[in-house]
Every structure is written in C-alpha cells, then in structure tokens.
Design a protein around this motif. Structure first.
Motif, PDB file in Angstrom:
ATOM      1  N   LYS A  48       0.742  -1.237  -0.150  1.00 49.24           N
ATOM      2  CA  LYS A  48      -0.034  -0.021   0.063  1.00 49.24           C
ATOM      3  C   LYS A  48       0.884   1.245   0.112  1.00 49.24           C
ATOM      4  O   LYS A  48       0.192   2.391  -0.385  1.00 49.24           O
ATOM      5  N   THR A  49       1.864   0.906   0.617  1.00 47.27           N
ATOM      6  CA  THR A  49       2.995   2.269   0.680  1.00 47.27           C
ATOM      7  C   THR A  49       4.393   1.696  -0.023  1.00 47.27           C
ATOM      8  O   THR A  49       4.924   0.846   0.276  1.00 47.27           O
ATOM      9  N   ILE A  50       4.967   2.210  -1.045  1.00 50.26           N
ATOM     10  CA  ILE A  50       5.906   1.876  -2.010  1.00 50.26           C
ATOM     11  C   ILE A  50       7.043   2.961  -1.858  1.00 50.26           C
ATOM     12  O   ILE A  50       6.722   4.003  -2.405  1.00 50.26           O
ATOM     13  N   THR A  51       8.271   2.769  -1.071  1.00 46.53           N
ATOM     14  CA  THR A  51       9.297   3.660  -1.403  1.00 46.53           C
ATOM     15  C   THR A  51      10.282   3.157  -2.187  1.00 46.53           C
ATOM     16  O   THR A  51      10.577   2.148  -2.716  1.00 46.53           O
ATOM     17  N   ALA A  52      11.644   3.899  -2.344  1.00 44.95           N
ATOM     18  CA  ALA A  52      12.744   3.452  -2.853  1.00 44.95           C
ATOM     19  C   ALA A  52      13.423   2.560  -1.986  1.00 44.95           C
ATOM     20  O   ALA A  52      14.658   2.056  -2.295  1.00 44.95           O
ATOM     21  N   GLN A 103      12.165   4.806  -9.546  1.00 46.69           N
ATOM     22  CA  GLN A 103      12.953   3.974 -10.497  1.00 46.69           C
ATOM     23  C   GLN A 103      14.378   4.508 -10.318  1.00 46.69           C
ATOM     24  O   GLN A 103      15.623   3.806 -10.083  1.00 46.69           O
ATOM     25  N   GLU A 104      14.817   5.661 -10.614  1.00 52.21           N
ATOM     26  CA  GLU A 104      16.339   6.407 -10.382  1.00 52.21           C
ATOM     27  C   GLU A 104      16.836   6.053  -9.232  1.00 52.21           C
ATOM     28  O   GLU A 104      17.923   6.044  -9.008  1.00 52.21           O
ATOM     29  N   LYS A 105      15.966   5.900  -7.960  1.00 49.32           N
ATOM     30  CA  LYS A 105      16.610   5.799  -6.623  1.00 49.32           C
ATOM     31  C   LYS A 105      16.887   4.395  -6.285  1.00 49.32           C
ATOM     32  O   LYS A 105      17.782   3.966  -5.428  1.00 49.32           O
TER      33      LYS A 105
END
Length: 285
Positions: free
Chosen positions: A100-104, A139-141
């Motif tokens: 539900k929460t997506i980080t790098a 993506q870049e992280k």
C-alpha cells in the motif's frame, strides 16, 4: 459456553460455538476490540521470531490493533514465506498490504517485485497496473540491479499492450544494466526474456537463437539453473519450428537434465511437455 484450551503451555478459554464467538465479538465496542487485538499480538509476539505460523496471525492482530508498523512487518514476513512456498494466493493478501506504501527502500522494492510476479502468475493484469506507477517514481533511486529487473516488468506491460518496440527497448536497457553490474544471472534471464516476450512471438527465430546461445555461453556459476534450463528448452522449440528434430531433442534433453539436477519442478514439467510433443510428432509413442 467456554471450553478450556491451550497454546503451547499457556492455558486459556475458547468459545464452544463459533457463531456465538462472532456475535460477541461484533457486539463489543471498537476501542475495546482494538485494545484486545493489540494485547493479544504482544502476548503472541514473544514466541514469533522463528515461528512462521505466527506471522499471519500477528499481522492480523497488529492490523486490527492499530499498530501499522508491526502489522506491516509481519505481513511482509508472512507474504515472503508464502511466496517462497509458491502459495501465491496467500502471499497476494499479505504483500498487497505491504505494498500500500512503496518507497525506494530496497525491501519495499523487492516486495513490490514479488507482488508483480504474483499478479503475473495469477493473470491479474490490473493489479500490476496499480503497482507500476509508484515504482516508476522511485526507479532512479533503486539499486542498478533493481532498475534492471524493473525494466522487465515494464517490458511485460508494454508487451501486453502489443507495443513490441517499447517492450524490446526496456529489455535491452535491463540487459545493459545487468551487464554493467556484472550480474550473470540477470543477463541470462534477460536473453531468455527477449526470446519469450519479443523474438518468439514475432517469429524472429534467428535473433532468438543468437540470444539463447549467448545465454548458454555465459560464464557458469551459482543460481543459473533456471535460465539455463529455459534457454535450452526454448532453443529446442526454435529447432523444432525449423524442422530439425535431432537438434530439438538434444536441446530438450539438456534442459530436462538441468531441471532434474536442480529439482526445478515447474520447468521440468514444461520441458517434459515439449519432449512428449516431439516424440508424438515423430511417431515415437
């Protein structure tokens, strides 16, 4: 109404009738239920570290008790455990909560990738469409190899839209990232994916053979059984389409032996199906 029972060495009471239990539970005030769930979770958590059977129970009680951090941690453990056992339906329920929460964060990305795999296995394209945008924002992280793997999921989505050019471009980008990182397994999988998603469906058989032979020529090492089995099997499929039954049988035989040594049940089944079809076509009943 209540019966004596125990959890390990802990005595407790349980309702004799499930309907009565549910009726009592639903009649309780919300604040009381939340407090009870949290207290029960903390009690069970004492024995949970090395007990996978407790992880889904704790995930539920911490969730109902309002402790999102511990609920998410236990949903993650339960989801990964189910995924490792190929229980995709159970893993789906837990990992959807986690994602539900997506980080790098590396762990968040890995769980999202597992969830994307599950959506693919279960044919739930709409689920993947929900997960891809938040991943793209980070993506870049991501670490280079995670960026490469994400390229595969993007390529798969583009392939489902029949945007073959964009799909191939994503796979080639992922291959380049794996090559730069020196990830032999990632490179092998990328070559196999190019064949499975692009060259095979489009009938580009010469390019398929080149890609598969490149995969098989990679330096040998650990964790390569899956891509080597699939590369040999797909090479056999190409030879069969070209009418070369002898080369097809040798490639299928190599794939079968590889899958047997590595105990790859699903892949061994696919290879067996191809071998059986080849024998049937040649009248070797």
């Amino acid at each position: 109404l209540l019966l004596a029972d125990s959890w390990g060495k802990r005595p407790y009471r349980r309702f004799a009738d499930a309907l009565l239990r549910d009726a009592v539970y639903h009649a309780l005030p919300f604040a009381f239920k939340r407090k009870a769930h949290l207290a029960l979770a903390k009690l069970l958590d004492i024995d949970a570290e090395k007990n996978p059977k407790l992880w889904p129970v704790l995930a539920q009680h911490y969730e109902q008790g309002g402790d999102d951090a511990k609920s998410r941690a236990n949903h993650r453990l339960a989801g990964r455990d189910a995924f490792s056992r190929f229980d995709n339906v159970t893993a789906l329920r837990h990992l959807e909560y986690v994602c539900k929460t997506i980080t790098a964060d590396h762990e968040d990305v890995e769980d999202a990738f597992n969830l994307l795999d599950i959506y693919g296995f279960l044919g739930q394209r709409e689920g993947a469409e929900r997960i891809l945008p938040p991943l793209a924002l980070n993506q870049e992280k991501m670490a280079p190899q995670q960026q490469a793997r994400f390229c595969y999921f993007q390529a798969r989505a583009k392939g489902q839209e029949q945007d073959w050019e964009a799909s191939e471009r994503m796979l080639q980008k992922g291959l380049a990232l794996y090559e730069k990182a020196g990830d032999i397994v990632g490179m092998g999988k990328s070559y196999v994916n190019l064949v499975g998603l692009i060259y095979g469906p489009m009938g580009r058989l010469e390019e398929a053979k080149v890609a598969l032979n490149k995969a098989l020529a990679l330096q040998k090492g650990p964790n390569q059984a899956v891509f080597r089995t699939l590369a040999s099997m797909n090479l056999g499929v190409v030879h069969k389409h070209e009418g070369n039954a002898d080369k097809a049988e040798r490639a299928f035989g190599t794939a079968y032996r590889q899958s047997a040594r590595a105990r790859l049940g699903p892949q061994r089944g696919m290879v067996s199906g191809n071998l059986a079809a080849l024998f049937y076509d040649s009248g070797r009943f």
